[in-house]
Design a protein around this motif. Structure first.
Motif, mmCIF file in Angstrom:
data_model
loop_
_atom_site.group_PDB
_atom_site.id
_atom_site.type_symbol
_atom_site.label_atom_id
_atom_site.label_comp_id
_atom_site.label_asym_id
_atom_site.label_seq_id
_atom_site.Cartn_x
_atom_site.Cartn_y
_atom_site.Cartn_z
ATOM 1 N N PHE A 85 56.248 37.219 61.160
ATOM 2 C CA PHE A 85 57.434 35.832 61.487
ATOM 3 C C PHE A 85 58.908 35.628 61.723
ATOM 4 O O PHE A 85 59.236 36.031 60.502
ATOM 5 N N LEU A 86 59.134 34.911 62.707
ATOM 6 C CA LEU A 86 60.510 34.901 62.623
ATOM 7 C C LEU A 86 60.940 34.235 62.296
ATOM 8 O O LEU A 86 60.855 32.780 62.822
ATOM 9 N N LEU A 99 60.270 39.593 51.952
ATOM 10 C CA LEU A 99 60.795 38.533 52.742
ATOM 11 C C LEU A 99 62.988 39.531 53.130
ATOM 12 O O LEU A 99 63.064 39.958 52.418
ATOM 13 N N ILE A 100 62.228 39.551 55.205
ATOM 14 C CA ILE A 100 63.484 40.643 54.708
ATOM 15 C C ILE A 100 65.037 39.857 55.506
ATOM 16 O O ILE A 100 65.018 39.077 56.774
ATOM 17 N N LEU A 159 54.738 39.862 56.816
ATOM 18 C CA LEU A 159 55.832 39.590 56.444
ATOM 19 C C LEU A 159 57.836 38.734 57.285
ATOM 20 O O LEU A 159 57.010 38.535 58.711
ATOM 21 N N VAL A 160 58.035 38.504 56.305
ATOM 22 C CA VAL A 160 59.126 37.543 57.690
ATOM 23 C C VAL A 160 60.769 37.995 57.802
ATOM 24 O O VAL A 160 61.148 38.776 56.535
ATOM 25 N N LEU A 161 61.080 38.219 58.507
ATOM 26 C CA LEU A 161 62.293 38.697 59.058
ATOM 27 C C LEU A 161 63.067 37.152 59.176
ATOM 28 O O LEU A 161 62.824 36.287 59.525
ATOM 29 N N VAL A 162 64.245 37.442 58.530
ATOM 30 C CA VAL A 162 65.463 36.369 57.896
ATOM 31 C C VAL A 162 66.817 36.222 58.489
ATOM 32 O O VAL A 162 67.026 37.497 58.285
#
Length: 268
Positions: free
Chosen positions: A109-110, A189-190, A164-167
């Protein structure tokens, strides 16, 4: 794979790891469906914690902080005699992580930045890694979210099937976001910041020779002087002064200079 443990640099707990170790830790938690809060900090990120005790507690509440900037890597060597072969640069970590996500079929997820940026980012990443699954994306609202909106964000990410989520909200807001959402989402969460703009093709990266010599800040300041000059011309010398002061055992006195930090309230 290198893992020399976690060590404080100006009060912020930095993990002395390499790319392989960071990717392995993130992918492992993604597979297990476990919360794992991650960020990559350069000098600016470390100094946000050094200058603000509340934010320092947030940073040290994360699970993994990797040394994004060369000066942070050098700080590990100066203070703790730990020599890493390279820094763990957020944009490069992003690519290695997306390659692993594609290979392991872990949907991503972006979250953050503008709608234009994340659409271009998703397109470019999927072209680079054909097996990559973008489960969903949500641009930043560039303001503080209401409680209801926060709950909607959590629900949206969970329903997407992401692992996983790129933040990409920019430092220090993205670290605040990751800290606040880490117990609401059972996945890594990265916080990767400028990686969104870089890999969307909207912002050029510094040449390799500048990155290697710790001069990426100069390249970025030339690109965005109005936004970044205070950050680098104040914070870089302050970082070096306090780093050497800590090495010599001199008491450090953090001095907050005008406009050198950004508001740290969480927003989405």
């Amino acid at each position: 794979m290198i893992d020399y443990g976690v060590h404080p640099v100006l009060g912020v707990r930095i993990a002395a790891v390499d790319y392989a170790c960071a990717v392995e830790k993130i992918v492992s938690h993604a597979k297990e469906g476990e919360s794992f809060a991650v960020t990559a900090l350069a000098v600016h990120g470390v100094m946000t914690g050094f200058l603000d005790s509340v934010h320092q507690r947030r940073l040290n509440g994360l699970d993994l902080i990797v040394p994004d900037g060369q000066p942070v890597r050098w700080g590990l060597r100066l203070l703790h005699q730990i020599s890493l072969p390279d820094r763990v640069y957020g944009p490069e970590l992003t690519l290695r992580l997306m390659r692993a996500a594609a290979e392991e079929s872990l949907p991503v997820f972006l979250y953050g930045s503008t709608e234009k940026t994340i659409k271009l980012l998703a397109k470019n990443l999927c072209e680079k890694y054909p097996g990559l699954i973008i489960a969903g994306m949500e641009p930043s609202k560039f303001r503080q979210l209401t409680t209801i909106e926060q709950q909607e964000v959590v629900s949206q990410i969970k329903k997407s099937g992401a692992r996983l989520v790129l933040v990409g909200l920019g430092c220090p807001r993205q670290e605040t976001w990751v800290y606040e959402y880490r117990n609401k989402l059972s996945m890594p969460l990265i916080a990767v910041g400028a990686a969104f703009d870089f890999h969307a093709g909207l912002l050029p990266q510094a040449p390799a020779w500048m990155q290697k010599r710790g001069l990426e800040w100069l390249f970025r300041m030339i690109q965005e002087p109005k936004r970044l000059w205070r950050r680098y011309l104040y914070l870089n010398p302050l970082y070096l002064f306090n780093l050497f002061a800590e090495r010599l055992g001199i008491k450090r006195i953090p001095v907050l200079l005008p406009d050198q930090t950004e508001k740290e309230e969480s927003y989405g």
